[in-house]
Design a protein around this motif. Structure first.
Motif, mmCIF file in Angstrom:
data_model
loop_
_atom_site.group_PDB
_atom_site.id
_atom_site.type_symbol
_atom_site.label_atom_id
_atom_site.label_comp_id
_atom_site.label_asym_id
_atom_site.label_seq_id
_atom_site.Cartn_x
_atom_site.Cartn_y
_atom_site.Cartn_z
ATOM 1 N N GLU A 182 52.827 34.092 41.769
ATOM 2 C CA GLU A 182 51.469 33.884 41.284
ATOM 3 C C GLU A 182 50.531 33.714 42.463
ATOM 4 O O GLU A 182 50.847 33.014 43.424
ATOM 5 N N THR A 183 49.387 34.368 42.405
ATOM 6 C CA THR A 183 48.398 34.220 43.469
ATOM 7 C C THR A 183 47.019 34.578 42.945
ATOM 8 O O THR A 183 46.888 35.313 41.956
ATOM 9 N N ASP A 184 45.981 34.063 43.590
ATOM 10 C CA ASP A 184 44.605 34.468 43.322
ATOM 11 C C ASP A 184 44.197 35.522 44.345
ATOM 12 O O ASP A 184 44.640 35.487 45.499
ATOM 13 N N PHE A 185 43.350 36.425 43.932
ATOM 14 C CA PHE A 185 42.942 37.557 44.766
ATOM 15 C C PHE A 185 41.428 37.687 44.682
ATOM 16 O O PHE A 185 40.872 37.848 43.595
ATOM 17 N N ASP A 186 40.762 37.582 45.811
ATOM 18 C CA ASP A 186 39.301 37.662 45.843
ATOM 19 C C ASP A 186 38.848 39.115 45.689
ATOM 20 O O ASP A 186 39.243 39.984 46.474
ATOM 21 N N CYS A 187 38.018 39.368 44.682
ATOM 22 C CA CYS A 187 37.492 40.709 44.409
ATOM 23 C C CYS A 187 36.034 40.554 43.999
ATOM 24 O O CYS A 187 35.732 40.178 42.859
ATOM 25 N N ASP A 188 35.124 40.839 44.912
ATOM 26 C CA ASP A 188 33.700 40.557 44.691
ATOM 27 C C ASP A 188 33.097 41.325 43.524
ATOM 28 O O ASP A 188 32.090 40.893 42.939
ATOM 29 N N GLY A 189 33.675 42.453 43.158
ATOM 30 C CA GLY A 189 33.101 43.256 42.079
ATOM 31 C C GLY A 189 33.396 42.737 40.682
ATOM 32 O O GLY A 189 32.795 43.197 39.709
ATOM 33 N N TYR A 190 34.299 41.766 40.564
ATOM 34 C CA TYR A 190 34.767 41.311 39.257
ATOM 35 C C TYR A 190 34.070 40.014 38.851
ATOM 36 O O TYR A 190 33.954 39.086 39.657
ATOM 37 N N SER A 191 33.621 39.961 37.584
ATOM 38 C CA SER A 191 32.925 38.764 37.120
ATOM 39 C C SER A 191 33.221 38.520 35.650
ATOM 40 O O SER A 191 33.574 39.447 34.899
ATOM 41 N N LEU A 192 33.055 37.295 35.224
ATOM 42 C CA LEU A 192 33.364 36.907 33.851
ATOM 43 C C LEU A 192 32.427 37.564 32.844
ATOM 44 O O LEU A 192 32.801 37.761 31.685
ATOM 45 N N ASN A 193 31.227 37.898 33.259
ATOM 46 C CA ASN A 193 30.258 38.508 32.347
ATOM 47 C C ASN A 193 30.024 39.985 32.628
ATOM 48 O O ASN A 193 29.114 40.591 32.054
ATOM 49 N N GLY A 194 30.833 40.573 33.498
ATOM 50 C CA GLY A 194 30.653 41.977 33.845
ATOM 51 C C GLY A 194 31.343 42.912 32.872
ATOM 52 O O GLY A 194 32.091 42.487 31.983
ATOM 53 N N SER A 195 31.096 44.193 33.023
ATOM 54 C CA SER A 195 31.790 45.233 32.257
ATOM 55 C C SER A 195 32.683 46.008 33.211
ATOM 56 O O SER A 195 32.261 46.377 34.309
ATOM 57 N N GLY A 196 33.902 46.246 32.779
ATOM 58 C CA GLY A 196 34.840 46.994 33.614
ATOM 59 C C GLY A 196 35.944 47.584 32.777
ATOM 60 O O GLY A 196 36.025 47.362 31.566
#
Length: 297
Positions: free
Chosen positions: A196-210
């Motif tokens: 298990e790990t966290d991965f920083d990804c600036d493009g991803y957000s809780l309110n975004g669309s993807g």
């Protein structure tokens, strides 16, 4: 007489409207919105997936991908495949390794940032710390592209340690989930092991669309963006028992089936390299058995 003429004129027009309506019915998805059960149908306002998508050159891969919508991630349970390498496709730069490399992974695209996160066939370290000359096990990996924020591309592996090695025939559960703006949590567990790990990804957000994806591939060394190289390598009987997407619903994060109407089906570069087996019940829960053969079926 004028009244009769009007009736005669309206009759063909009425029939035309019926024909148009029938045509529309035939193109409507078999699964429609059902407010009482949006998990197995669609949520109100849910974006439907594209009917097709363009393949990217460089590998043999089976991919299913969601629509671009308010998804928060993806998970799935899979029995890892059997691997039969083409003995003629050895890597001259790394004796003991091949120019074909199997992988089983998840990923997504949000904020114009692509991620590939899952398991790839890798070298390992033995009990004495010696690195194997050949690839021997599936190990977790995380990859992201650069992002307009200035965040650079990155590729990471789990430590070369026995708690993070998985083997053909073992069953694992994998998930990636947006847990905060700019942060993805990755978990893979099964056969008594967990990473298990966290991965920083600036493009991803809780309110975004993807969009989010699930991929089984035969990757090819130094071949990205090029036509696939002929190979007899086979990666067979990867059994996905379920695949689900994360979404916010009634103020909580839920896991919803990635059923056959919630995905775009991709078999790249050509369907003839794949054998996909899925019953009607499998298709309701994102389940299927995947075999890939570079020589075709």
């Amino acid at each position: 007489m004028k009244t009769n003429n009007v009736k005669i004129f309206l009759l063909p027009a009425f029939l035309l409207l019926i024909l148009i309506a029938c045509h529309k019915d035939k193109t409507t998805p078999d699964v429609t919105v059902n407010d009482s059960d949006p998990f197995s149908t669609f949520f109100p306002g849910e974006v439907k997936p594209a009917p097709s998508a363009t393949c990217f050159n460089g590998a043999y891969y089976r991919k299913i991908v969601s629509s671009t919508d308010k998804w928060l991630g993806i998970n799935g349970r899979v029995v890892l495949p059997t691997i039969i390498f083409d003995p003629a496709r050895t890597n001259p730069a790394k004796p003991g390794q091949y120019l074909d490399n199997p992988s089983v992974y998840l990923g997504g695209n949000m904020g114009a940032q692509e991620t590939d996160i899952g398991l790839t066939w890798e070298v390992i370290k033995d009990e004495k710390g010696n690195v194997s000359p050949d690839r021997k096990a599936f190990r977790p990996f995380l990859r992201r592209t650069s992002q307009k924020s200035g965040q650079t591309a990155a590729y990471l592996n789990a430590p070369a340690s026995s708690p993070y090695y998985w083997y053909p025939g073992e069953e694992v559960m994998m998930s990636i989930q947006i847990v905060a703006d700019k942060k993805i949590k990755f978990i893979v567990e099964g056969a008594g092991k967990r990473y298990e790990t966290d991965f920083d990804c600036d493009g991803y957000s809780l309110n975004g669309s993807g969009e989010f994806k699930r991929v089984n591939a035969i990757d090819q060394v130094s071949n990205e963006g090029k036509p696939v190289q002929n190979t007899k390598t086979r990666v067979e009987n990867a059994v996905w028992k379920e695949t689900n997407l994360y979404r916010m619903y009634q103020d909580k994060v839920v896991s919803v089936p990635m059923h056959s109407k919630r995905l775009t089906d991709m078999r790249c570069p050509d369907p003839r390299y794949f054998k996909i087996v899925a019953t009607a019940e499998d298709q309701k829960k994102g389940a299927e058995t995947i075999s890939i053969n570079g020589s075709g079926y």
